[in-house]
Design a protein around this motif. Structure first.
Motif, PDB file in Angstrom:
ATOM      1  N   GLU A  72      51.823   3.868  62.333  1.00 46.48           N
ATOM      2  CA  GLU A  72      52.961   3.970  61.224  1.00 46.48           C
ATOM      3  C   GLU A  72      52.383   4.287  59.276  1.00 46.48           C
ATOM      4  OE1 GLU A  72      56.730   4.362  61.456  1.00 46.48           O
ATOM      5  OE2 GLU A  72      55.793   5.492  63.549  1.00 46.48           O
ATOM      6  N   GLU A  73      51.355   2.167  59.427  1.00 45.61           N
ATOM      7  CA  GLU A  73      50.851   2.898  58.620  1.00 45.61           C
ATOM      8  C   GLU A  73      50.231   3.981  58.368  1.00 45.61           C
ATOM      9  OE1 GLU A  73      48.322  -0.727  59.185  1.00 45.61           O
ATOM     10  OE2 GLU A  73      49.880  -2.420  59.353  1.00 45.61           O
ATOM     11  N   GLU A  74      49.619   4.269  58.764  1.00 48.43           N
ATOM     12  CA  GLU A  74      48.747   5.818  58.264  1.00 48.43           C
ATOM     13  C   GLU A  74      49.496   7.123  57.467  1.00 48.43           C
ATOM     14  OE1 GLU A  74      45.509   7.524  57.255  1.00 48.43           O
ATOM     15  OE2 GLU A  74      45.766   5.705  57.966  1.00 48.43           O
ATOM     16  N   LYS A  75      50.997   6.953  58.616  1.00 49.19           N
ATOM     17  CA  LYS A  75      52.119   8.153  57.908  1.00 49.19           C
ATOM     18  C   LYS A  75      52.121   7.598  56.802  1.00 49.19           C
ATOM     19  CE  LYS A  75      53.706   8.633  62.685  1.00 49.19           C
ATOM     20  NZ  LYS A  75      54.636   8.668  63.895  1.00 49.19           N
ATOM     21  N   MET A  76      52.923   6.086  56.702  1.00 52.31           N
ATOM     22  CA  MET A  76      53.107   6.024  55.012  1.00 52.31           C
ATOM     23  C   MET A  76      52.545   6.215  54.551  1.00 52.31           C
ATOM     24  SD  MET A  76      56.252   4.758  54.141  1.00 52.31           S
ATOM     25  CE  MET A  76      57.450   4.163  55.276  1.00 52.31           C
ATOM     26  N   LYS A  77      50.886   5.577  54.424  1.00 53.38           N
ATOM     27  CA  LYS A  77      49.943   5.840  53.743  1.00 53.38           C
ATOM     28  C   LYS A  77      49.700   7.374  53.010  1.00 53.38           C
ATOM     29  CE  LYS A  77      45.168   5.782  52.959  1.00 53.38           C
ATOM     30  NZ  LYS A  77      43.704   6.317  54.091  1.00 53.38           N
ATOM     31  N   LYS A  80      52.320   8.598  50.958  1.00 52.10           N
ATOM     32  CA  LYS A  80      52.773   7.851  49.175  1.00 52.10           C
ATOM     33  C   LYS A  80      51.629   8.946  48.701  1.00 52.10           C
ATOM     34  CE  LYS A  80      54.037   3.262  50.268  1.00 52.10           C
ATOM     35  NZ  LYS A  80      53.679   1.503  50.568  1.00 52.10           N
ATOM     36  N   GLU A  81      50.823   9.573  49.033  1.00 55.63           N
ATOM     37  CA  GLU A  81      49.232  10.578  49.201  1.00 55.63           C
ATOM     38  C   GLU A  81      50.410  11.761  48.619  1.00 55.63           C
ATOM     39  OE1 GLU A  81      46.066  11.072  50.766  1.00 55.63           O
ATOM     40  OE2 GLU A  81      45.472   8.186  50.700  1.00 55.63           O
ATOM     41  N   ALA A  82      51.211  12.229  49.490  1.00 56.58           N
ATOM     42  CA  ALA A  82      51.346  13.510  48.705  1.00 56.58           C
ATOM     43  C   ALA A  82      53.389  13.617  48.170  1.00 56.58           C
ATOM     44  CB  ALA A  82      52.943  13.425  50.332  1.00 56.58           C
ATOM     45  N   GLY A  90      53.437   9.759  37.958  1.00 53.12           N
ATOM     46  CA  GLY A  90      53.212   9.078  38.376  1.00 53.12           C
ATOM     47  C   GLY A  90      54.903   8.151  37.521  1.00 53.12           C
ATOM     48  N   ASN A  91      55.960   8.498  37.282  1.00 51.97           N
ATOM     49  CA  ASN A  91      56.794   7.700  37.278  1.00 51.97           C
ATOM     50  C   ASN A  91      57.772   7.263  37.910  1.00 51.97           C
ATOM     51  OD1 ASN A  91      58.186  10.431  38.005  1.00 51.97           O
ATOM     52  ND2 ASN A  91      59.658  10.255  36.672  1.00 51.97           N
ATOM     53  N   GLY A  92      57.105   7.834  39.905  1.00 47.84           N
ATOM     54  CA  GLY A  92      58.501   6.972  40.607  1.00 47.84           C
ATOM     55  C   GLY A  92      58.950   8.302  40.900  1.00 47.84           C
TER      56      GLY A  92
END
Length: 140
Positions: A72-77, A80-82, A90-92
């Motif tokens: 799950e941590e890897e998927k979330m990372k 976020k990269e995608a 970079g404004n979210g």
């Protein structure tokens, strides 16, 4: 093969004494055999934090929790990269113009209006942009 059967096989590989559970020393030893490094004290901390029944060992349920938590941590990372690739300023938020620009890089040519329509499908709060949370839900 079902996921739990795969985990059972991996647990069996780590379980040197055949008791159906993984001790800190078994965890450290097997990781070393696979080319990894986990000091015994680090393995003890890992086992202690994951041990659900307090016996100082990882049972199958604990082991599955360990394996799936890291996933799950890897998927979330990765998500976020995608998201950051689309969120050029970079404004979210992913705006229609940012979506258009990224799609163009990927070989898809869409108008800003088409991008607005695409965003609208996943824009939960109706603000005209995609937040990370909306992006995460969209990617599930």
């Amino acid at each position: 093969m079902m996921r739990s059967e795969q985990y059972q096989r991996v647990l069996h590989y780590f379980d040197r004494d055949g008791d159906g559970k993984i001790s800190a020393s078994e965890l450290s030893h097997r990781l070393a055999m696979m080319g990894g490094e986990l000091k015994l004290t680090e393995a003890e901390v890992a086992v202690e934090s994951l041990d659900s029944d307090g016996d100082g060992l990882l049972n199958l349920e604990d082991f599955i929790g360990l394996m799936e938590e890291g996933g799950e941590e890897e998927k979330m990372k990765d998500l976020k990269e995608a998201f950051e690739m689309y969120d050029a300023d970079g404004n979210g938020f992913i705006t229609p113009k940012e979506l258009k620009k990224m799609l163009k890089k990927l070989g898809e040519f869409k108008s800003v209006d088409e991008c607005k329509a695409m965003i609208k499908q996943f824009d939960i709060n109706g603000d005209g942009v995609i937040s990370f949370e909306e992006f995460r839900l969209m990617m599930q």
